[in-house]
Write a protein that holds these residues in place. Structure first.
Motif, PDB file in Angstrom:
ATOM      1  N   THR A 679       0.817  -1.225   0.000  1.00  0.00           N
ATOM      2  CA  THR A 679       0.000   0.000   0.000  1.00  0.00           C
ATOM      3  C   THR A 679       0.845   1.267   0.000  1.00  0.00           C
ATOM      4  O   THR A 679       0.560   2.214  -0.738  1.00  0.00           O
ATOM      5  N   LEU A 680       1.879   1.302   0.842  1.00  0.00           N
ATOM      6  CA  LEU A 680       2.634   2.541   1.002  1.00  0.00           C
ATOM      7  C   LEU A 680       3.354   2.947  -0.287  1.00  0.00           C
ATOM      8  O   LEU A 680       3.330   4.118  -0.677  1.00  0.00           O
ATOM      9  N   LEU A 681       3.996   2.021  -0.942  1.00  0.00           N
ATOM     10  CA  LEU A 681       4.791   2.382  -2.118  1.00  0.00           C
ATOM     11  C   LEU A 681       3.936   2.839  -3.298  1.00  0.00           C
ATOM     12  O   LEU A 681       4.218   3.883  -3.901  1.00  0.00           O
ATOM     13  N   PRO A 682       2.879   2.098  -3.681  1.00  0.00           N
ATOM     14  CA  PRO A 682       2.038   2.639  -4.763  1.00  0.00           C
ATOM     15  C   PRO A 682       1.376   3.968  -4.404  1.00  0.00           C
ATOM     16  O   PRO A 682       1.244   4.861  -5.258  1.00  0.00           O
ATOM     17  N   SER A 683       0.952   4.118  -3.150  1.00  0.00           N
ATOM     18  CA  SER A 683       0.359   5.389  -2.743  1.00  0.00           C
ATOM     19  C   SER A 683       1.374   6.520  -2.801  1.00  0.00           C
ATOM     20  O   SER A 683       1.037   7.660  -3.133  1.00  0.00           O
ATOM     21  N   LEU A 684       2.625   6.214  -2.465  1.00  0.00           N
ATOM     22  CA  LEU A 684       3.661   7.244  -2.542  1.00  0.00           C
ATOM     23  C   LEU A 684       3.874   7.690  -3.985  1.00  0.00           C
ATOM     24  O   LEU A 684       4.015   8.891  -4.267  1.00  0.00           O
ATOM     25  N   VAL A 685       3.905   6.745  -4.906  1.00  0.00           N
ATOM     26  CA  VAL A 685       4.046   7.112  -6.320  1.00  0.00           C
ATOM     27  C   VAL A 685       2.867   7.975  -6.769  1.00  0.00           C
ATOM     28  O   VAL A 685       3.029   8.980  -7.477  1.00  0.00           O
ATOM     29  N   ALA A 686       1.670   7.584  -6.356  1.00  0.00           N
ATOM     30  CA  ALA A 686       0.491   8.371  -6.735  1.00  0.00           C
ATOM     31  C   ALA A 686       0.511   9.743  -6.089  1.00  0.00           C
ATOM     32  O   ALA A 686       0.082  10.744  -6.686  1.00  0.00           O
ATOM     33  N   ALA A 687       1.003   9.826  -4.839  1.00  0.00           N
ATOM     34  CA  ALA A 687       1.045  11.117  -4.151  1.00  0.00           C
ATOM     35  C   ALA A 687       2.014  12.078  -4.824  1.00  0.00           C
ATOM     36  O   ALA A 687       1.766  13.293  -4.912  1.00  0.00           O
ATOM     37  N   TRP A 688       3.091  11.589  -5.336  1.00  0.00           N
ATOM     38  CA  TRP A 688       4.057  12.463  -6.018  1.00  0.00           C
ATOM     39  C   TRP A 688       3.502  12.978  -7.336  1.00  0.00           C
ATOM     40  O   TRP A 688       3.906  14.032  -7.811  1.00  0.00           O
ATOM     41  N   VAL A 694      -4.977  16.260  -0.505  1.00  0.00           N
ATOM     42  CA  VAL A 694      -5.653  15.258   0.320  1.00  0.00           C
ATOM     43  C   VAL A 694      -4.841  13.976   0.400  1.00  0.00           C
ATOM     44  O   VAL A 694      -4.580  13.429   1.483  1.00  0.00           O
ATOM     45  N   ARG A 695      -4.426  13.440  -0.746  1.00  0.00           N
ATOM     46  CA  ARG A 695      -3.700  12.166  -0.740  1.00  0.00           C
ATOM     47  C   ARG A 695      -2.378  12.277   0.018  1.00  0.00           C
ATOM     48  O   ARG A 695      -2.073  11.408   0.855  1.00  0.00           O
ATOM     49  N   PRO A 696      -1.564  13.321  -0.206  1.00  0.00           N
ATOM     50  CA  PRO A 696      -0.340  13.422   0.594  1.00  0.00           C
ATOM     51  C   PRO A 696      -0.609  13.522   2.084  1.00  0.00           C
ATOM     52  O   PRO A 696       0.135  12.960   2.902  1.00  0.00           O
ATOM     53  N   LEU A 697      -1.687  14.247   2.451  1.00  0.00           N
ATOM     54  CA  LEU A 697      -1.993  14.371   3.867  1.00  0.00           C
ATOM     55  C   LEU A 697      -2.364  13.023   4.467  1.00  0.00           C
ATOM     56  O   LEU A 697      -1.844  12.631   5.528  1.00  0.00           O
ATOM     57  N   VAL A 698      -3.259  12.305   3.808  1.00  0.00           N
ATOM     58  CA  VAL A 698      -3.678  10.997   4.340  1.00  0.00           C
ATOM     59  C   VAL A 698      -2.498  10.032   4.382  1.00  0.00           C
ATOM     60  O   VAL A 698      -2.308   9.293   5.358  1.00  0.00           O
ATOM     61  N   LEU A 699      -1.681  10.027   3.304  1.00  0.00           N
ATOM     62  CA  LEU A 699      -0.536   9.113   3.271  1.00  0.00           C
ATOM     63  C   LEU A 699       0.475   9.491   4.345  1.00  0.00           C
ATOM     64  O   LEU A 699       1.059   8.610   5.003  1.00  0.00           O
ATOM     65  N   GLY A 700       0.686  10.790   4.577  1.00  0.00           N
ATOM     66  CA  GLY A 700       1.626  11.194   5.619  1.00  0.00           C
ATOM     67  C   GLY A 700       1.153  10.774   6.998  1.00  0.00           C
ATOM     68  O   GLY A 700       1.946  10.313   7.831  1.00  0.00           O
ATOM     69  N   VAL A 701      -0.175  10.929   7.268  1.00  0.00           N
ATOM     70  CA  VAL A 701      -0.702  10.498   8.576  1.00  0.00           C
ATOM     71  C   VAL A 701      -0.541   8.998   8.734  1.00  0.00           C
ATOM     72  O   VAL A 701      -0.145   8.495   9.806  1.00  0.00           O
ATOM     73  N   ALA A 702      -0.843   8.238   7.676  1.00  0.00           N
ATOM     74  CA  ALA A 702      -0.707   6.787   7.760  1.00  0.00           C
ATOM     75  C   ALA A 702       0.751   6.393   7.972  1.00  0.00           C
ATOM     76  O   ALA A 702       1.070   5.504   8.783  1.00  0.00           O
ATOM     77  N   ALA A 703       1.674   7.020   7.263  1.00  0.00           N
ATOM     78  CA  ALA A 703       3.090   6.706   7.430  1.00  0.00           C
ATOM     79  C   ALA A 703       3.573   7.072   8.827  1.00  0.00           C
ATOM     80  O   ALA A 703       4.370   6.357   9.444  1.00  0.00           O
ATOM     81  N   LEU A 704       3.060   8.192   9.387  1.00  0.00           N
ATOM     82  CA  LEU A 704       3.415   8.564  10.753  1.00  0.00           C
ATOM     83  C   LEU A 704       2.925   7.524  11.744  1.00  0.00           C
ATOM     84  O   LEU A 704       3.642   7.139  12.694  1.00  0.00           O
TER      85      LEU A 704
END
Length: 783
Positions: A679-688, A694-704
């Motif tokens: 999940t993290l790696l594909p979401s990171l590619v999509a976030a970039w 919204v997506r960077p915020l949600v992904l950053g909270v999840a990664a934290l």
């Protein structure tokens, strides 16, 4: 004072010891006086041992005064040399400048008196023990004799030929100086000066009589022969003999190479043969000068082959020199010859062979390089039926002659170097011979394949020796060259590559050969199989992206064979992996084909991972499957990867949790790594690629959250993976502002900040290393 001896016996013992002490004291005092005189004469400081004011011994300086910076003999030599130079300058000035102001009688009287005095004075000085002064005066006297000769020519014979007069004067001076040096043998200057003067008469006479280059060469050679005879008694003549002999041989070689016919080459040949005889005689008489036999052997080869050279083409002239020079190698078996002559002859043959091989190699090099032109247009079928380079067959003959001589020398000398040369030269000659002879293309390919196969077979049989290594290199070079040539036609490509691939496969299966040879053969076999499949796909006119599927079949076959490959398994699998990468590169032009190739590559890796020793390929298989999935999703236009990854991540994390409960030794990477990465790696590619927040915020909270969980339960995988994703999201969010700020700052700010940073890091380098070690230890202790 009580004594066990009677008084009379003890008194006699004391008297004997006192007498011995007195004798020893007298010897030491005499030795001391002699040492003091010796030290004072050399000018060194005298150090004496004497009683100090306190009554204790102390070191004191003697009366010799301060230390001298130059010894007396060295100062004397400097003064004498300077005086001789000044006298010589004065004599020259008198002869050249003031000569005309005196009458002929006065001039003759002055020169005669001064010369006689300068030559007679050394005898008196030698009787008085003043050798250095005598040497200086004798040097001035010898110079005066030269000035006398010049004065005689200027006054008495001004119309005579200057070069001829110089030759006669040099001969007279050499004889006079030799007699003078023989009379006063203590002097070291006259005899070497006579040797130097003796080098001039014959060459100057040849020039004066207009004898031509050959005449000058003969004059030099005769002078060198006289020097060689004189060198048996006077070592100073050895160097002029070598120099003049070499000059004579160079003159003869130049005349031989410039001769326009065989008749014109006879004169230089005679000169060269005479020089060769002189060199052999010198080596025969003096074992240390075996180099004279070497030079003489080369000169003899140039003499004999030079007679035939004007009637031959340049290539066949090289062959003629080889035919004459290579038999000199046989001297290694002639025990009747002295060691110096035998050694020089063998080296002469080796020099001729090396020069001939270089000349022939320079002629065949264009034949090997010409195959590269095929790459300009593959399968163009433009190669002519016969190569117009037919007259160059002499180059192949020269290489084969040299190879045969090197092989014979390796057999009789038991050294590996000639064997290596024999393999390389023999392969070069045989491989290029059909092209040089202008044979048809089919014959050329047949001969070159046979030569390449023979070199490969020799490499398999003698893989542990130098000749085997050279044969392997030749086989590889031949395979590459003939493979390039085969690209000119389709039939040739399949025929040549198929035969070479089969030969490499047979070599890989040859058990008695060394492992490195078999491994190289296995890699080549995989490479030829890949090439044949690419060529087959090209014949079918398929799109390039579909060529990946037959190429991938090579990796599948190698993975299926596995343990059956034996010792060559690892290099074959590495070559198969390269073929797999080539398949991915070929399929990259179309997403659908790329996804299919990735999936099939994952199947191949998964099949290989079934074996316990290849379990690590399971990770590669998983990565390939995931990549295939995402390529397919990207082709379908999916913009929300979480919809596909979260359903996989949740059960994967649950399975990992259960495994950790059952096996506490299981790594967190094995348990949680696949689920989190899904999940993290594909979401990171999509976030970039997402311009929204919204997506960077949600992904950053999840990664934290993942990072904090890893720190809470001390798990390495969540901590590092979550932290890396969180840092990447932060960089993505800060990147526009960093770019904006960097554009507003002056250009010198960034280098200045970098310099300050480097200084700070350097100042705290040791502390940073200690902190880094601590951090690594903490991460290593995590689960």
């Amino acid at each position: 004072m009580n004594s066990p001896l009677p008084p009379a016996e003890e008194l006699a013992l004391v008297d004997r010891e006192l007498a011995q002490l007195d004798a020893r004291r007298l010897y030491l005092l005499a030795r001391r006086d002699w040492l003091l005189r010796l030290i004072q004469q050399s000018g060194a400081a005298v150090v004496q041992w004497g009683p100090a004011a306190s009554g204790s011994p102390a070191w004191t300086a003697g009366p010799s005064g301060p230390a001298k910076e130059a010894s007396a003999p060295s100062a004397q030599n400097v003064l004498l040399t300077l005086g001789a130079v000044l006298l010589a300058v004065a004599a020259l000035a008198f002869t050249l400048v003031s000569w005309g102001s005196m009458g002929i009688a006065g001039r003759s009287a002055v020169l005669a008196v001064v010369t006689a005095a300068a030559l007679a004075a050394p005898a008196v000085l030698l009787r008085r023990g003043l050798r250095s002064t005598a040497e200086s005066v004798a040097a001035v006297g010898l110079l005066l004799t030269v000035l006398d000769a010049y004065a005689l020519y200027a006054v008495g014979m001004p119309d005579a030929d200057g070069t001829g007069y110089a030759a006669g004067a040099a001969a007279v001076l050499a004889a006079a100086w030799a007699g003078y040096g023989s009379a006063l043998r203590t002097l070291r200057i006259p005899l070497p000066a006579a040797v130097v003067a003796a080098q001039l008469p014959l060459p100057l006479a040849a020039v004066a009589w207009q004898a031509g280059p050959l005449g000058v060469g003969w004059a030099l050679l005769v002078t060198a022969a006289l020097d060689a005879a004189l060198a048996l008694r006077v070592r100073a003549a050895a160097l002029p003999a070598a120099l003049l002999g070499s000059a004579a041989l160079l003159v003869g070689a130049a005349q031989s190479w410039s001769a326009g016919s065989a008749a014109q080459a006879l004169g230089p040949a005679a000169l060269l043969l005479a020089g060769a005889a002189l060199g052999a005689a010198a080596a025969w008489r003096e074992p240390r000068v075996w180099g004279a036999a070497l030079v003489g052997g080369v000169a003899a080869v140039v003499a004999v082959a030079g007679v035939a050279r004007p009637e031959l083409a340049p290539g066949w002239a090289v062959v003629a020199h080889l035919v004459v020079g290579l038999p000199l190698l046989a001297a290694v078996r002639v025990s009747a010859l002295p060691e110096a002559v035998r050694r020089g002859s063998v080296w002469a043959g080796a020099v001729v062979g090396a020069l001939g091989a270089l000349a022939s190699g320079a002629a065949v090099a264009p034949v090997l390089v010409a195959r590269l032109r095929v790459l300009e247009e593959v399968w163009a079928a433009t190669t002519p039926a016969a190569d117009p380079y037919g007259p160059g067959a002499s180059a192949a003959v020269g290489l084969l002659l040299t190879a045969g001589a090197a092989w014979w020398l390796s057999r009789v000398s038991a050294r590996p170097e000639p064997g290596v040369l024999a393999v390389v030269l023999g392969w070069s000659g045989l491989f290029t011979a059909p092209v040089l002879l202008g044979f048809p293309v089919a014959v050329v390919f047949a001969v070159q394949l046979a030569v390449t196969g023979a070199a490969g077979f020799l490499a398999l049989r003698r893989s542990g020796r130098g000749a085997g290594i050279a044969a392997a290199a030749c086989a590889l070079a031949g395979a590459v060259n003939v493979s390039l040539g085969a690209l000119d036609g389709r039939v040739a490509t399949f025929a040549v590559w198929g035969l070479l691939g089969a030969g490499c496969a047979a070599g890989a299966a040859y058990g008695p050969a060394a492992r490195w040879v078999r491994s190289a053969a296995a890699v080549c076999a995989v490479g030829y199989a890949t090439g044949l499949l690419v060529a087959s796909a090209a014949v079918t006119d398929l799109a390039v992206v579909w060529w990946a599927l037959p190429v991938l079949a090579v990796a599948a076959v190698v993975a299926a064979l596995g343990p059956r490959l034996g010792a060559v398994r690892l290099p074959a699998e590495i070559a198969a992996a390269v073929a797999g990468v080539l398949a991915l590169a070929l399929s990259a032009g179309r997403p659908g084909t790329l996804a299919l190739t990735l999936a099939l590559s994952g199947v191949v890796c998964a099949g290989a991972a079934v074996r316990p020793e290849r379990r690590v390929l399971g990770w590669a298989a998983g990565a390939l499957f995931v990549a295939a999935t995402w390529v397919r999703l990207a082709e379908a236009g999916v913009t929300a990867p979480e919809a596909y990854t979260l359903p996989v991540t949740v059960p994967a994390l649950a399975v990992g949790f259960l495994r950790r409960r059952r096996d506490a030794r299981a790594s967190s990477w094995t348990a949680y790594g696949p689920g989190l990465a899904a999940t993290l790696l594909p979401s990171l590619v999509a976030a970039w690629a997402d311009a929204d927040w919204v997506r960077p915020l949600v992904l950053g909270v999840a990664a934290l959250a993942v990072t904090l969980a890893g720190a809470r339960w001390r798990l390495q995988t969540p901590l590092l993976l979550g932290g890396a994703v969180l840092a990447a999201v932060a960089v993505h969010e800060l990147a526009p502002y960093v770019v904006q700020v960097a554009g507003a700052l002056p250009r010198w700010v960034l280098p200045a900040l970098a310099g300050v940073l480097l200084l700070a890091v350097g100042a705290t380098y040791e502390k940073r290393l200690r902190d880094a070690r601590r951090l690594r230890a903490v991460i290593g202790r995590l689960g």
